[in-house]
Scaffold this motif. Sequence first.
Motif, short mmCIF file in Angstrom:
data_model
loop_
_atom_site.label_atom_id
_atom_site.label_comp_id
_atom_site.label_asym_id
_atom_site.label_seq_id
_atom_site.Cartn_x
_atom_site.Cartn_y
_atom_site.Cartn_z
N GLU A 1 42.78 43.28 29.95
CA GLU A 1 43.92 43.22 30.59
C GLU A 1 43.55 43.23 31.95
O GLU A 1 44.20 42.45 32.87
N GLY A 2 42.25 43.81 32.78
CA GLY A 2 42.02 44.07 33.97
C GLY A 2 41.82 42.56 34.36
O GLY A 2 41.95 42.12 35.46
N PHE A 3 41.03 42.09 33.55
CA PHE A 3 40.48 40.78 33.80
C PHE A 3 41.46 39.52 34.06
O PHE A 3 41.72 38.84 34.82
N MET A 4 42.66 39.90 32.86
CA MET A 4 43.59 38.82 33.11
C MET A 4 44.46 39.16 34.37
O MET A 4 44.72 38.07 35.09
N SER A 5 44.82 40.14 34.64
CA SER A 5 45.40 40.67 35.99
C SER A 5 44.77 39.89 37.32
O SER A 5 45.15 39.50 38.12
N ALA A 6 43.38 40.07 37.16
CA ALA A 6 42.53 39.63 38.23
C ALA A 6 42.64 38.00 38.29
O ALA A 6 42.35 37.42 39.53
N LEU B 1 39.92 30.85 24.35
CA LEU B 1 41.21 31.69 24.15
C LEU B 1 41.78 31.74 25.37
O LEU B 1 41.34 32.05 26.60
N PRO B 2 43.03 31.89 25.55
CA PRO B 2 43.79 31.94 26.97
C PRO B 2 43.62 33.65 27.00
O PRO B 2 43.46 34.48 26.06
N CYS B 3 43.52 33.80 28.47
CA CYS B 3 43.17 35.40 28.70
C CYS B 3 44.41 36.34 28.28
O CYS B 3 44.14 37.31 28.38
N ARG B 4 45.46 35.89 28.19
CA ARG B 4 46.75 36.95 27.72
C ARG B 4 46.53 37.18 26.17
O ARG B 4 47.43 37.74 25.61
#
Lengths: 576, 459
Positions: free
Chosen positions: A417-422, A488-491
């Motif tokens: 989740e953190g990675f995705m937001s970044a 894979l998509p990050c989400r």
Amino acid sequence: MVLLQRPHILLLLIDTHQFLQCWIAFGSANEEGQQQEEFSEELLVKPLPDHKLLAHFHFQSSAPPSTSNGCHHHLFPKAISQLVQKFRVKEMELSFTQGRWNYESWGGFDPISSSNAKPPGVELWAVFDVPQHHIDASWKNLTHTLSGLFCASINFLESTATYSTPEWSFPPASGNVRYGTFPCEAVCTENLTPWLRLLPCRDKAGIALLLDRPSLYRGFYHSQRLHLTSTESSSEGIDSGIILEQTLTVVLQPNSERAIEVHASEKHVQPSWSLSSIFGKQVSGRCVLAKSSSVYLLLDWGLVAELKFPNKENGKSAANGLTSENFWSNPSFELSVNPDRIFLEESSSHSKSLSILYMFQVEKYSESEPFDIGLMWKVPVAWLCQQTPLHASRFFMGSGNERGAIAISLKSTQFTEGFMSANSKDGSCELRVDVFQVVPWYVKVYFHSLRVFVDQQPRAVSDFIEKIHVSPSKDKMSPGVMEVVLKLPCRVNTAALTIEFDKGFLRIDEYPPDANQGFDIPSAIISFPNFHASMVFLEDDSLNRSPLLSKFQHNQMHSVCTILWIIAQCAAKACC
Amino acid sequence: MEKVKKKIGSFSFWNWVTASIIFRLILIYFPKNLNLSSRPEVSTPLTSFRRLAEGYWLKQSFMSPYAGSMYHGSPLLLSLLGPLTINRIEGQPNHLLYSLVSVIADVVSAMLIRATGQNLRLAYLRSLESLDLVKQIEVSEFLFSGDIAALIYLCNPFTIVACVGLSTSPIENMAVILCLYGACSRLIPLAAFGWVIATHLSLYPAILIIPVIFLLGCGPDSPPRKLFLQRHQQKEVLNQSKLPPRFSWGPVIHFAFWAFLWSVYVLVLCGISLKQFGGLWEMFKSTYGFILTVEDLSPNIGVLWYFFAEVFEFFRNFFLIVFHVNILFMILPLAIRLRHRPCYLAFVYVAICSMLKSYPSVGDSALYLGLLGWFVNELADMQFSLFLFCGYVGVSLLSPVMHNLWIWRGTGNANFYFATAMVYACLQIVLVVEGVSAMLNHDRKLRNLITGKPQDAKS
């Protein structure tokens, strides 16, 4: 009589003279040679969130790439150097593991877990520097040698049905790598003793003194690893410098009777511990042959964030003042020994706070004043270790003894989740996941039945699998290998790979002694090549000399998830 | 009898054919094909649909289909049927196209069986006529054996299960039937083609070359030649036209030529399709080699898996030879004894093969039970037919139960399932033994009629 004796004396004199010459030459070579054989011993202790303690022993021996010493060694184990020379091993890793690394509570995204969380049983991989057609012969000899060296059944890895040739799952590989696992090997003290014999002080002095067998094998996880790299120096490639790294990672439960008595109601109270209470022994000085001998205490950044050091804001400046009281006497915990140095993590892109490392020099201590570090918690504290980008688990689907399916499921963790937001700015954020799975030949995998589920929806395989390499199993000849690169998509929340298989039927003498126990399938290795679990501490002279911490800095290893799974297989046995 | 005869009228025949086709189509529409495709009775390592799909997948991923120990079939089958394993029609069950191919193969086989049966019946009537036995044996009550055989083949649960279970045995059976049909109707290229393809697909039909040679050399089944001679000696007029023809080598050489041509053709095709992989040697190793060295020990309705799971390694080769030579040993005596009835000889060979082959399936039984229908008239006096019928029903009901107990529930053991396999093997032995003796008795009866008739006239 006198006359008769004289020649003998003369001869003796000549002999001693030669010997002395040798001795002098040897000594002078050592003096002038900038590269010497070196040995260093280190121990890293790290409290884990679930009231456990991680102890990571790291012993490193290195032999210089020179012929000056011939085949003689000061510190470096001769058996290993002979093995490297004989089989032309470029790189090799052998690990004996008991128990499973608990990725959820012990973390999976720090250098220790990414390189020391190993599949249960024996795992061996080696890169050879020999022509292609000699590799298998070298591998066979190597397995037998290691089997003898470590009192283990590594020789079972000799048969072609047990080892495989990964194509691109192992970074150093160029077709010369061989990988084999033996998941059902029981690891015990008989494997540790030969491993300790490779250390110059064995377990008689230095940090290795702590390796008390009953306390080690009482632990939850125990992984003993031997990693060696040989670097070629001359063009002939005959002489090589060898770096032998021996690590032992244990997860132990500190004896927390007192804590339970006092705070029985409070869940978050961490047990206080000291080295003597965990291992039942103390370090009485360093191993005299060791170049450096130090003990580290690592406080995870998650823990540090919880502890709220008083001057957290100007933490970096405080780190320069190394004896800053604030870092080792804290309202929440107390160290029994003053640390010699304190390091702060240099930078961390992922988190708000930085890990702290306390260093203790063992040199200062002696028999009369043994070294024993203790940590006493004053207040309850709870934190989380950093998770792998995706949490992986493997299942066996289906019932009965005819067929089934393997499912590898990946679940996003808070890290993703953190990675995705970044990375949410660019829309094409992708998460690369490498899956490496070896199955024995009697698990007859149907590769055409590979399915991909993303967020619980069946999806087209070609949409998410970027690259796939399989080598199907041959009956009694070679295991099946599957290497998949998933994009894979990050989400993504969940992703799963399923693949069907039939259970093969064995001949009566191919069953293991206790067939109803089932067969162990080697672990799947799931790695995230885009993530580098490195921990860089502030530049310092002494740090550069510490092999353990340099290992942290140059950690290019990806996080590896290993899962073991047992398949029960019925015997086609007749009850005669 | 008359009722039966009426039922098997031409109109009724087509009704039954349609009904059986519709029944298959209904079963195909059940989800996952009723899991029949993974039953050990239906899909052996050689005929399994999943293995075919795996082989095709490997080939599509630029790997040899024989890499790994999954696929053991022919590369031609892979090229023809492989695409059907992945083609899907929206809203239709998976593998519909493949199932339809199986259904068509079954219907074509049934039609060929029917044509051959009619051929055989005509030949039989002709020979009775030339023996002047038409009155003694009531020809009017003769059943249309072709129709009966075709219906047995189509409505046999074994055939239906093999067809719906997506195994490749309908195709293999079709090749065998094509060969026999070609030989009976003297279409020599067709016979050669069927024989070559059948041998290529499953090796065992190779021994059918002996019945085919007899068929081509002397024509279809007839009573022994010496009966005709006896008959004409009694009449003391030698009517050459009424005698069955002597063995002629012409068609046999013709057949050999065509067989050679077709096998070269098939090998060239295989070679082309495996050019970038291991080549023909790899194909032979993993098809014929796999059949001959019983490598896969997964349970099936045969008996070899159990035996080779238990046998000591150093005896393995010896017993492999014993089991395979067993088939070869039976060829010669049967060929000598039944040389005047080549189609019946073919039936016996097929039955023996399906009993002793390394990976038998119910598809093989379906074939010989279908062929048995050709001889309803000759085998009318066969003993134990009710016993055999009940045995087949019992085994086919018990075998899945035992398999379930052993593999899925874990409450039984291998012996449970193996017991049914042994009973099944015994039933097939009884069927072959009884069948052969009934046929010989039939010949004996004809001889008695010929030799007995003058005695009756005298008295």
